[in-house]
Design an enzyme around this catalytic site. Structure first.
Site, PDB file in Angstrom:
ATOM      1  N   CYS A   1       0.808  -1.223   0.000  1.00 15.99           N
ATOM      2  CA  CYS A   1       0.000   0.000   0.000  1.00 15.99           C
ATOM      3  C   CYS A   1       0.842   1.274   0.000  1.00 15.99           C
ATOM      4  CB  CYS A   1      -0.941   0.008   1.197  1.00 15.99           C
ATOM      5  SG  CYS A   1      -0.101   0.058   2.808  1.00 15.99           S
TER       6      CYS A   1
ATOM      7  N   CYS B   1       8.017 -14.706  -4.900  1.00 10.57           N
ATOM      8  CA  CYS B   1       8.263 -15.536  -3.708  1.00 10.57           C
ATOM      9  C   CYS B   1       7.192 -16.616  -3.627  1.00 10.57           C
ATOM     10  CB  CYS B   1       8.249 -14.687  -2.442  1.00 10.57           C
ATOM     11  SG  CYS B   1       8.614 -15.642  -0.936  1.00 10.57           S
TER      12      CYS B   1
ATOM     13  N   CYS C   1     -35.307 -22.433 -50.857  1.00  8.25           N
ATOM     14  CA  CYS C   1     -34.519 -23.166 -51.849  1.00  8.25           C
ATOM     15  C   CYS C   1     -33.938 -24.436 -51.251  1.00  8.25           C
ATOM     16  CB  CYS C   1     -33.406 -22.271 -52.378  1.00  8.25           C
ATOM     17  SG  CYS C   1     -32.342 -23.082 -53.591  1.00  8.25           S
TER      18      CYS C   1
ATOM     19  N   CYS D   1     -28.604 -31.391 -51.736  1.00 13.64           N
ATOM     20  CA  CYS D   1     -30.045 -31.164 -51.800  1.00 13.64           C
ATOM     21  C   CYS D   1     -30.665 -31.405 -50.432  1.00 13.64           C
ATOM     22  CB  CYS D   1     -30.678 -32.100 -52.838  1.00 13.64           C
ATOM     23  SG  CYS D   1     -32.487 -32.069 -52.854  1.00 13.64           S
TER      24      CYS D   1
ATOM     25  N   CYS E   1     -37.034 -32.071 -56.282  1.00 10.76           N
ATOM     26  CA  CYS E   1     -35.973 -33.080 -56.326  1.00 10.76           C
ATOM     27  C   CYS E   1     -36.520 -34.331 -56.991  1.00 10.76           C
ATOM     28  CB  CYS E   1     -35.492 -33.398 -54.916  1.00 10.76           C
ATOM     29  SG  CYS E   1     -34.257 -34.706 -54.869  1.00 10.76           S
TER      30      CYS E   1
END
Length: 557
Positions: free
Chosen positions: A189, A236, A357, A372, A389
């Protein structure tokens, strides 16, 4: 600095633990005011604290091993241990009767630690806190510590354990020449304090007591460190001993957490000890030999000593562990995945269709396959057929669809067993609440000229119901990994029979009781719970017989 009154374990009753005097003493005398080296100070607070402490009554202390196998009573090589009761009730009660164990409090575990340190110190004669650090480094294995201690290289041993050889203590003290009245800056500190307000370890690094307290509190409460707190000086690695921690910390909650961290390391290194897994319970179960057997804590929690999960007969720990991991990974998203996604036929990553799609491009940077959505075949042969398809029967597409179907079938199979597992788990939670309702029903029955003994059948019925629910829950884990054979068919028949009887018993117990139906309900409930007990016993005996005769074959997930 004053300390709270509480437990203080000493190796010699004639020696007393002195407190540090931070007044106008010279620096070279400061270390002489610390607790005696033969005292392990880990308990100057109450050992019971809400949320951290232990509950329940005390047991008589057992001097047992800190390990298993054939060795002494200390360390993981320790031999036999103190006996105890086997507990009762719950799934697997028939196995509990022959498995002896004791339930210990955290205070008793701390006393075990002190006894272990005392026994080692009778040979090596070091300060108690140093011996504790040495034992922790060797996972509380006394034999390993003794072997290393007497191999002729003490300096290397102490360096590995990150402590300074106690024989160098006097030489370290002589290096301190600064007057206690002289102000000096703290290196943490950077505030000036009298030299008497500074303290440190044998490494020679000293800091103000306020910084020490905040440093230790942060390490303990926020980082969960206990046995591996090092000196705050940069570079340390010397460890802070227990007496220093207890001397510099004033908050009893922090001290209690530190105790728990130290005792936890002792328990975790000991294969004959295991913490109760119940929330806010700090009891420890001590067994004579480790095995996958049911044990019951004083808090009422019954668990498997081997894996720590709730007692899970008839499934073995290995498969339950795999099942829990699978449920954690799959259960929340599996339904959505089954309904909304498909797998890339090349890299098998899961893909969601977000447009109309059917031309799909895998986003995996290492794949980029085009296929597909309908047939899962390569997109190139589809030509300009962007929204339909007509290649459904081509070999490549068929192979991709077959792989997809196998994946979906595996998922559906998992969901079948998972849903039934979860249903029984939910029913078990609801039926634990039946105890309060049953108590009210028992009081009503006693008002209709039935004695206290005559109405105990209701509580017994709830006990049996909960046992059967727990067993059924784990039978679905067992069945998920089980390959089909003649024995598995017998198992499934036993499972179905027990399941049907359990549902009937549950219905009886949830039915309203009127004066006209008291005797009728009593007879039905007693007959049904006895039948459930019998069928549960038959199911478990069949599974255990299969284990003994190696009749079961498993599906590796």
């Amino acid at each position: 600095m004053d300390s709270d009154e509480g437990y203080n374990y000493e190796f010699d009753e004639d020696e007393e633990c002195s407190e540090e005097d931070s007044g106008a003493e010279e620096e070279e005398d400061e270390d002489d005011d610390e607790p005696d080296d033969d005292t392990l100070d880990l308990g100057e607070v109450e050992l019971v604290e809400p949320g951290l402490g232990v509950g329940g009554e005390r047991d008589g202390l057992l001097c047992g091993e800190t390990g298993g196998g054939g060795g002494s009573a200390l360390g993981p090589g320790g031999g036999g241990g103190g006996g105890g009761g086997g507990g009762g009730g719950g799934p697997g009660h028939e196995q509990e009767e022959d498995y002896r164990y004791e339930v210990l409090t955290a205070e008793q575990i701390l006393q075990h630690m002190v006894e272990c340190i005392r026994e080692v110190n009778e040979v090596i004669q070091n300060p108690a806190t140093i011996t504790r650090i040495l034992l922790s480094h060797f996972n509380w294995d006394k034999e390993k510590l003794m072997e290393r201690y007497f191999d002729g290289n003490l300096e290397k041993l102490f360096a590995e354990c990150h402590v300074i050889n106690p024989s160098k203590k006097s030489r370290t003290r002589q290096m301190n020449t600064r007057s206690s009245a002289q102000d000096m800056p703290c290196q943490i500190c950077y505030l000036n304090y009298p030299n008497s307000y500074f303290t440190g370890l044998e490494c020679g690094h000293k800091f103000c007591m306020q910084c020490w307290s905040e440093y230790l509190t942060t390490k303990i409460m926020e980082e969960g460190m206990g046995q591996t707190i090092s000196c705050p000086a940069h570079g340390c690695d010397i460890l802070v001993d227990d007496n220093t921690v207890m001397r510099l910390i004033t908050d009893s909650k922090v001290k209690l957490k530190y105790q728990h961290l130290i005792t936890n390391s002792f328990v975790e290194c000991n294969r004959l000890l295991k913490w109760c897994p119940a929330p806010d319970c700090h009891h420890v179960v001590k067994v004579q030999y480790p095995d996958a057997k049911p044990v019951r804590c004083k808090c009422g929690r019954q668990f498997c000593f081997n894996c720590g999960e709730n007692w899970h007969d008839p499934v073995k720990c290995k498969w339950l562990k795999k099942w829990i991991k699978k449920c954690d990974d799959d259960s929340e998203t599996s339904n959505w995945i089954a309904a909304n996604t498909k797998e890339c036929p090349k890299c098998h990553v899961t893909i969601e269709k977000d447009g109309g799609c059917n031309h799909m491009v895998c986003r995996n940077q290492n794949c980029k396959a085009e296929f597909c959505w309908v047939c899962l075949g390569p997109w190139e042969p589809h030509g300009s057929a962007w929204y339909n398809c007509n290649r459904y029967n081509e070999d490549d597409a068929k192979a991709a669809r077959d792989a997809q179907e196998r994946s979906r079938a595996a998922l559906q199979r998992y969901l079948f067993y998972c849903n039934r597992y979860m249903n029984h788990m939910q029913s078990l939670r609801f039926e634990h609440k039946l105890y309060a309702q049953v108590k009210q029903k028992m009081e009503e029955m006693q008002q209709h000229n039935m004695s206290w003994i005559e109405v105990q059948f209701l509580k017994k019925a709830v006990d049996v119901l909960c046992q059967c629910r727990a067993t059924l829950m784990y039978t679905y884990v067992f069945a998920f990994y089980l390959k089909k054979n003649n024995q598995s068919i017998i198992f499934e028949n036993n499972q179905a029979d027990l399941e049907n009887a359990t549902e009937v018993l549950s219905g009886y117990l949830e039915r309203d009781i009127s004066q006209d139906s008291l005797q009728d309900i009593k007879q039905k409930v007693q007959d049904k719970y006895r039948y459930c007990e019998s069928r549960r016993r038959v199911l478990l005996q069949h599974v255990h017989e299969g284990y003994e005769k190696d009749l079961w074959e498993y599906i590796e997930d």
